[in-house]
Design a protein around this motif. Sequence first.
Motif, mmCIF file in Angstrom:
data_model
loop_
_atom_site.group_PDB
_atom_site.id
_atom_site.type_symbol
_atom_site.label_atom_id
_atom_site.label_comp_id
_atom_site.label_asym_id
_atom_site.label_seq_id
_atom_site.Cartn_x
_atom_site.Cartn_y
_atom_site.Cartn_z
ATOM 1 N N TYR A 50 0.839 -1.208 0.000
ATOM 2 C CA TYR A 50 0.000 0.000 0.000
ATOM 3 C C TYR A 50 0.872 1.255 0.000
ATOM 4 N N THR A 51 1.900 1.270 0.844
ATOM 5 C CA THR A 51 2.768 2.433 0.983
ATOM 6 C C THR A 51 3.522 2.723 -0.311
ATOM 7 N N VAL A 52 4.037 1.689 -0.958
ATOM 8 C CA VAL A 52 4.764 1.878 -2.220
ATOM 9 C C VAL A 52 3.832 2.454 -3.283
ATOM 10 N N GLU A 53 2.567 2.020 -3.297
ATOM 11 C CA GLU A 53 1.607 2.547 -4.269
ATOM 12 C C GLU A 53 1.197 3.981 -3.950
ATOM 13 N N LYS A 54 1.098 4.303 -2.665
ATOM 14 C CA LYS A 54 0.602 5.621 -2.252
ATOM 15 C C LYS A 54 1.654 6.730 -2.382
ATOM 16 N N PHE A 55 2.883 6.435 -2.020
ATOM 17 C CA PHE A 55 3.935 7.444 -2.001
ATOM 18 C C PHE A 55 4.941 7.184 -3.123
ATOM 19 N N SER A 56 5.031 8.099 -4.056
ATOM 20 C CA SER A 56 5.906 7.899 -5.215
ATOM 21 C C SER A 56 7.388 7.917 -4.856
ATOM 22 N N ASP A 57 7.743 8.483 -3.735
ATOM 23 C CA ASP A 57 9.155 8.546 -3.345
ATOM 24 C C ASP A 57 9.581 7.387 -2.440
ATOM 25 N N VAL A 58 8.682 6.441 -2.195
ATOM 26 C CA VAL A 58 9.013 5.252 -1.411
ATOM 27 C C VAL A 58 8.996 4.052 -2.353
ATOM 28 N N LYS A 59 10.104 3.372 -2.427
ATOM 29 C CA LYS A 59 10.247 2.210 -3.315
ATOM 30 C C LYS A 59 10.240 0.929 -2.491
ATOM 31 N N SER A 60 10.012 -0.187 -3.152
ATOM 32 C CA SER A 60 9.926 -1.465 -2.446
ATOM 33 C C SER A 60 11.251 -1.884 -1.819
ATOM 34 N N ASP A 61 12.349 -1.290 -2.258
ATOM 35 C CA ASP A 61 13.650 -1.618 -1.658
ATOM 36 C C ASP A 61 14.192 -0.505 -0.759
ATOM 37 N N SER A 62 13.350 0.470 -0.429
ATOM 38 C CA SER A 62 13.765 1.554 0.458
ATOM 39 C C SER A 62 14.034 1.009 1.853
ATOM 40 N N TRP A 63 15.115 1.445 2.470
ATOM 41 C CA TRP A 63 15.492 0.954 3.795
ATOM 42 C C TRP A 63 14.480 1.361 4.853
ATOM 43 N N PHE A 64 13.719 2.398 4.594
ATOM 44 C CA PHE A 64 12.767 2.941 5.562
ATOM 45 C C PHE A 64 11.329 2.501 5.297
ATOM 46 N N LEU A 65 11.118 1.566 4.386
ATOM 47 C CA LEU A 65 9.768 1.160 3.994
ATOM 48 C C LEU A 65 8.933 0.675 5.178
ATOM 49 N N SER A 66 9.482 -0.159 6.021
ATOM 50 C CA SER A 66 8.719 -0.667 7.171
ATOM 51 C C SER A 66 8.279 0.462 8.099
ATOM 52 N N SER A 67 9.177 1.389 8.365
ATOM 53 C CA SER A 67 8.843 2.507 9.261
ATOM 54 C C SER A 67 7.747 3.387 8.679
ATOM 55 N N VAL A 68 7.862 3.726 7.403
ATOM 56 C CA VAL A 68 6.853 4.573 6.763
ATOM 57 C C VAL A 68 5.517 3.833 6.701
ATOM 58 N N SER A 69 5.558 2.549 6.429
ATOM 59 C CA SER A 69 4.325 1.750 6.378
ATOM 60 C C SER A 69 3.624 1.740 7.734
ATOM 61 N N LYS A 70 4.394 1.555 8.799
ATOM 62 C CA LYS A 70 3.804 1.544 10.140
ATOM 63 C C LYS A 70 3.234 2.911 10.504
ATOM 64 N N LEU A 71 3.971 3.976 10.203
ATOM 65 C CA LEU A 71 3.479 5.329 10.492
ATOM 66 C C LEU A 71 2.206 5.617 9.698
ATOM 67 N N THR A 72 2.182 5.199 8.447
ATOM 68 C CA THR A 72 0.998 5.414 7.623
ATOM 69 C C THR A 72 -0.217 4.694 8.218
ATOM 70 N N ALA A 73 -0.015 3.455 8.631
ATOM 71 C CA ALA A 73 -1.107 2.684 9.202
ATOM 72 C C ALA A 73 -1.610 3.283 10.516
ATOM 73 N N LEU A 74 -0.704 3.899 11.268
ATOM 74 C CA LEU A 74 -1.080 4.495 12.555
ATOM 75 C C LEU A 74 -1.463 5.963 12.407
ATOM 76 N N LYS A 75 -1.858 6.325 11.205
ATOM 77 C CA LYS A 75 -2.373 7.672 10.871
ATOM 78 C C LYS A 75 -1.296 8.751 10.848
ATOM 79 N N GLY A 76 -0.068 8.357 10.578
ATOM 80 C CA GLY A 76 1.014 9.325 10.504
ATOM 81 C C GLY A 76 1.078 10.057 9.179
ATOM 82 N N ASP A 77 0.197 9.724 8.223
ATOM 83 C CA ASP A 77 0.245 10.377 6.920
ATOM 84 C C ASP A 77 -0.677 11.587 6.847
ATOM 85 N N ARG A 78 -1.246 11.989 7.971
ATOM 86 C CA ARG A 78 -2.179 13.120 7.955
ATOM 87 C C ARG A 78 -1.559 14.358 8.497
#
Length: 78
Positions: A50-78
């Motif tokens: 979901y995060t890779v599809e939503k944010f164009s600057d986050v790639k599937s091999d980004s080292w920070f993908l897990s962190s951004v995904s968790k923040l997004t799920a916990l409403k950190g994208d607002r």
Amino acid sequence: MNMKKFLLMTVAVVMIMSSLLVNAKSIEDIVGKDPDINKVNEKLEELQKYTVEKFSDVKSDSWFLSSVSKLTALKGDR
């Protein structure tokens, strides 16, 4: 290519694209309206897609993908 074929192809592409948009999941579809960290960790792989599809600057091999995904799920994208 004549105009009739062009219009037919255009309509077909629009129909396919709109069906993809209708089937797109929201973050609430993945973890619910009020997720906790356990639910987020359980659904992490789906959240990463979901995060890779939503944010164009986050790639599937980004080292920070897990962190951004968790923040997004916990409403950190607002």
